[in-house]
Design a protein around this motif. Structure first.
Motif, short mmCIF file in Angstrom:
data_model
loop_
_atom_site.label_atom_id
_atom_site.label_comp_id
_atom_site.label_asym_id
_atom_site.label_seq_id
_atom_site.Cartn_x
_atom_site.Cartn_y
_atom_site.Cartn_z
N THR A 290 -8.71 -4.80 -8.88
CA THR A 290 -7.86 -3.72 -8.36
C THR A 290 -7.25 -4.14 -7.02
O THR A 290 -7.66 -5.12 -6.40
CB THR A 290 -8.65 -2.41 -8.22
N GLU A 291 -6.24 -3.35 -6.60
CA GLU A 291 -5.47 -3.70 -5.39
C GLU A 291 -5.12 -2.43 -4.64
O GLU A 291 -4.94 -1.35 -5.23
CB GLU A 291 -4.20 -4.46 -5.79
N ILE A 292 -4.98 -2.54 -3.33
CA ILE A 292 -4.65 -1.39 -2.50
C ILE A 292 -3.78 -1.84 -1.34
O ILE A 292 -3.89 -2.97 -0.87
CB ILE A 292 -5.93 -0.69 -1.98
N VAL A 293 -2.92 -0.95 -0.89
CA VAL A 293 -2.17 -1.15 0.35
C VAL A 293 -2.60 -0.02 1.27
O VAL A 293 -2.48 1.16 0.91
CB VAL A 293 -0.65 -1.12 0.12
N TYR A 294 -3.09 -0.38 2.44
CA TYR A 294 -3.61 0.65 3.35
C TYR A 294 -3.31 0.24 4.78
O TYR A 294 -2.91 -0.88 5.06
CB TYR A 294 -5.10 0.86 3.13
N ARG A 295 -3.54 1.17 5.65
CA ARG A 295 -3.31 0.91 7.08
C ARG A 295 -4.64 0.55 7.75
O ARG A 295 -5.66 1.21 7.54
CB ARG A 295 -2.71 2.16 7.73
N MET B 5 -0.23 -2.99 8.18
CA MET B 5 -0.17 -2.66 6.76
C MET B 5 -0.81 -3.82 6.01
O MET B 5 -0.38 -4.97 6.12
CB MET B 5 1.28 -2.46 6.29
N ILE B 6 -1.89 -3.50 5.27
CA ILE B 6 -2.69 -4.53 4.62
C ILE B 6 -2.60 -4.35 3.11
O ILE B 6 -2.72 -3.23 2.59
CB ILE B 6 -4.17 -4.46 5.04
N GLN C 229 -4.13 -9.46 3.07
CA GLN C 229 -2.83 -9.97 3.56
C GLN C 229 -2.16 -8.93 4.45
O GLN C 229 -2.07 -7.74 4.13
CB GLN C 229 -1.90 -10.29 2.38
N ASP C 230 -1.69 -9.44 5.61
CA ASP C 230 -0.92 -8.57 6.53
C ASP C 230 0.54 -8.51 6.02
O ASP C 230 1.25 -9.52 6.04
CB ASP C 230 -0.98 -9.17 7.93
N ILE C 231 0.94 -7.33 5.57
CA ILE C 231 2.33 -7.17 5.05
C ILE C 231 3.16 -6.24 5.96
O ILE C 231 4.17 -5.65 5.54
CB ILE C 231 2.33 -6.62 3.61
#
Length: 653
Positions: A73-78, A88-89, A106-108
């Protein structure tokens, strides 16, 4: 190789992590991304990481961790970095074979920031485009509204005279097709403004320096067919660019002005007609009084033949004058109705002018006046309506003689001025030394029913229709007429008429005045008026003609049916009669089954216009003669009709 991979991961800000129970391990890039030193143990590292997940994303991140033990699974979170702040990670991971969970961190932030900027830029562009479209639509909307206004709107800058707006109604008023043309013709637009109030121009000029407004009246394109009368208001405004502009609103009141003029003309016309009726009442009563008075005198002096003959001559003169008054009124009515037409035929103008002057010789001799006569023409044979040209000169000569005292001088001259091959202007000048015309009345000389002096004041009987008839006839013949006059010094009238001349000799048919013999002819006279019937019957019987009288159309039809086919040689048919009028009677006779349907029928009627004659011929009649009866003319008509023999019934209505 591991060194190169680590370098790539670092440049892309990607860290590698592994979670083993409650311990979190990571490479140097990962530790740097979450902001912990290498000396921190794995358990403290996990605790630090969990504490720095953004509070609003904690629940979402916990759900993510629980799913990691089951699936990738994957997530984008602060993430709250202790030095860099909010990051934003993007974090993804999966369960490994040894039971641990591993993934990347990863820092996005820069990517998200760029996407946000792009989204914002797109949003702003779309918003600006939307605003532009709304602005255009709004401008079109207001333009459509302004174009639908019944008044003209004209706005321009004070400094550069640049047109800001010009609605459709204003373009129509200025008689210009487009705003571009209007911009090129700004100066000429203003030059075609005429202000009834002389102070208007100064007040409008003052608007260039004063923030004020001006109400005014203006005539746009004066004296043109598209002339516009308008009420206007000009006011100074400041536009968003802080330029001073003048906006003028024009309300077209042309119809109101025309209505006002029409009402004024109607009042003037009503006054003129009232004056005409007053004058006519006097002028008509004068000859009527003479006819009645001399008729009474004849009764008492019947035995005195010489006295009776004198009275009879005066009755005849008064009757002729009364007839001329009525003819003038009818002629004017006919001209104004547009029913008068030119009937051009070859005519000898030289001989006719000579005859005309001979016609007036008795009047000139009676007043002991002097006549000067001069004719200078190269082509005497012309194509013209001789009746109308004679009427013009008869009126003018009659006026000259009437309004010139005894012992005065009358001059008549005719000159030909060749205009082009086959066409010449024939310039007639009638001059007199009479009472003249005042300067105040001269502009009204051609107005119907108007006279400078009444018959009582001038001692000259008239209707005030002679000169208007002359003017109408001159216009009809495409000519010109001018008058110069001074009270007490006489009048000069110049008439210029264009005519086609005839170079080859034309045979001039002259009226044969020989005695017409209709002795023994039998005429059926159809007339409902007893007195008219008696006059016609007596005149005809004095010429040896047998006359049978029918009192209306129905009686005439019965007489034709009851008598032999060759009983009547001709029918004289009145038109307006009771029971059955002349048209109806003619229709019945023309429908008879034998040769009676070809019996010559001559209309004898007071309806004297050309269209009346046409109506009679269309109804199937052979000819038309107008009342009052001129016996010689009537006899000539009867003779002409009888010579033609059987009529052609084709085309009878």
């Amino acid at each position: 190789m591991d060194k190169i991979i680590n370098q790539v991961l670092k440049e892309n800000t990607i860290g590698i992590w592994k979670l083993d129970g409650n311990q979190l391990y990571g490479n140097d890039c990962f530790l740097d991304l979450i902001g912990v030193s290498k000396e921190v143990d794995a358990q403290a590292c996990l605790k630090f990481h969990l504490e720095h997940v953004h509070p609003e994303d904690q629940e979402q991140f916990g759900e993510y961790v629980r799913k990691l033990s089951e699936e990738r699974t994957e997530i984008v979170y602060r993430f709250l970095h202790p030095e860099k702040g909010v990051m934003m990670i993007r974090c993804s991971g999966k369960k490994m074979e040894d039971g641990t969970i591993a993934g990347i961190h990863q820092d996005i932030s820069d990517i998200v920031r760029l996407e946000k900027d792009k989204i914002l830029e797109t949003y702003l562009a779309e918003t600006n485009e939307k605003l532009r479209n709304q602005n255009v639509a709004q401008n079109d909307y207001y333009k459509e509204i302004l174009d639908e206004l019944p008044c003209g709107v004209f706005a321009y800058t004070v400094k550069e005279h640049k047109i800001v707006h010009l609605n459709k109604r204003a373009l129509d008023m200025f008689h210009i097709d487009s705003l571009e043309k209007a911009q090129c013709k700004m100066r000429s637009i203003f030059e075609k403004f005429e202000y009834p109030d002389s102070t208007t121009n100064e007040r409008l000029i003052a608007l260039r320096k004063q923030d004020n407004s001006v109400d005014f009246e203006v005539i746009i394109n004066p004296k043109e067919t598209y002339e516009v009368h308008a009420l206007a208001k000009s006011k100074v405004f400041m536009n968003p660019d802080h330029e001073r502009i003048i906006i003028t609103v024009f309300l077209d009141i042309s119809n109101m002005v025309m209505l006002k003029k029409a009402l004024e003309q109607a009042k003037e016309g009503s006054a003129a007609k009232s004056a005409f009726l007053f004058n006519m009442s006097h002028d008509l009563r004068t000859p009527l009084n003479a006819i009645i008075g001399f008729s009474e005198l004849m009764k008492t002096h019947w035995d005195d033949q010489e006295v009776s003959r004198n009275y009879l001559n005066k009755i005849n003169e008064s009757s002729q004058y009364l007839l001329s008054l009525i003819n003038n009124i009818l002629e004017m009515s006919k001209i104004e109705s547009g029913k008068e037409e030119l009937k051009e035929k070859p005519w000898d103008i030289y001989t006719s002018c000579d005859n005309l002057l001979q016609f007036f010789e008795p009047d000139i001799r009676q007043k002991n006046q002097t006549l000067n006569y001069s004719v200078n023409i190269q082509h005497n044979m012309i194509l013209t309506d001789s009746l109308k040209i004679r009427e013009i000169y008869v009126n003018l000569m009659s006026n000259a003689i009437k309004y010139t005292d005894a012992g005065g001088t009358i001059s008549f001259s005719l000159e030909e001025i060749e205009r082009e091959e086959g066409v010449s202007d024939y310039k007639g000048i009638i001059q007199d030394t009479g009472i003249g015309i005042s300067k105040d009345y001269l502009p009204h000389i051609f107005e119907s029913f108007s006279r400078q002096r009444t018959s009582s004041e001038s001692g000259v009987i008239g209707t005030g229709l002679g000169m208007p008839i002359v003017k109408k006839l001159v216009d009809l013949m495409h000519g010109t007429i001018s008058i110069e006059s001074e009270e007490g010094k006489g009048t000069t009238v110049v008439v210029n008429l264009p005519h086609r001349y005839i170079i080859e000799e034309q045979e001039v048919k002259k009226v044969n005045d020989k005695e017409i013999d209709l002795t023994g002819k039998h005429i059926l006279l159809v007339e409902d008026n007893d007195l008219n019937a008696e006059i016609a019957q007596t005149l005809l019987e004095d010429k040896g003609i047998k006359v049978t009288w029918a009192k209306d159309g129905l009686e005439a039809v019965m007489m034709v049916k009851e008598n032999a086919m060759d009983c009547f040689d001709c029918i004289l048919m009145d038109i307006q009669m009771p029971r059955m009028n002349g048209f109806e009677a003619c229709k019945v006779i023309r429908s008879l089954p034998d040769d009676r349907n070809k019996l010559p029928i001559i209309a004898l009627t007071a309806n004297a216009f050309e269209e009346d004659r046409k109506d009679c011929l269309d109804a199937g009649m052979s000819e038309h003669v107008s009342k009052p009866i001129e016996i010689q003319s009537l006899l000539q008509t009867i003779e002409s009709v009888l010579k033609k023999g059987a009529i052609n019934l084709d085309g009878v209505r």
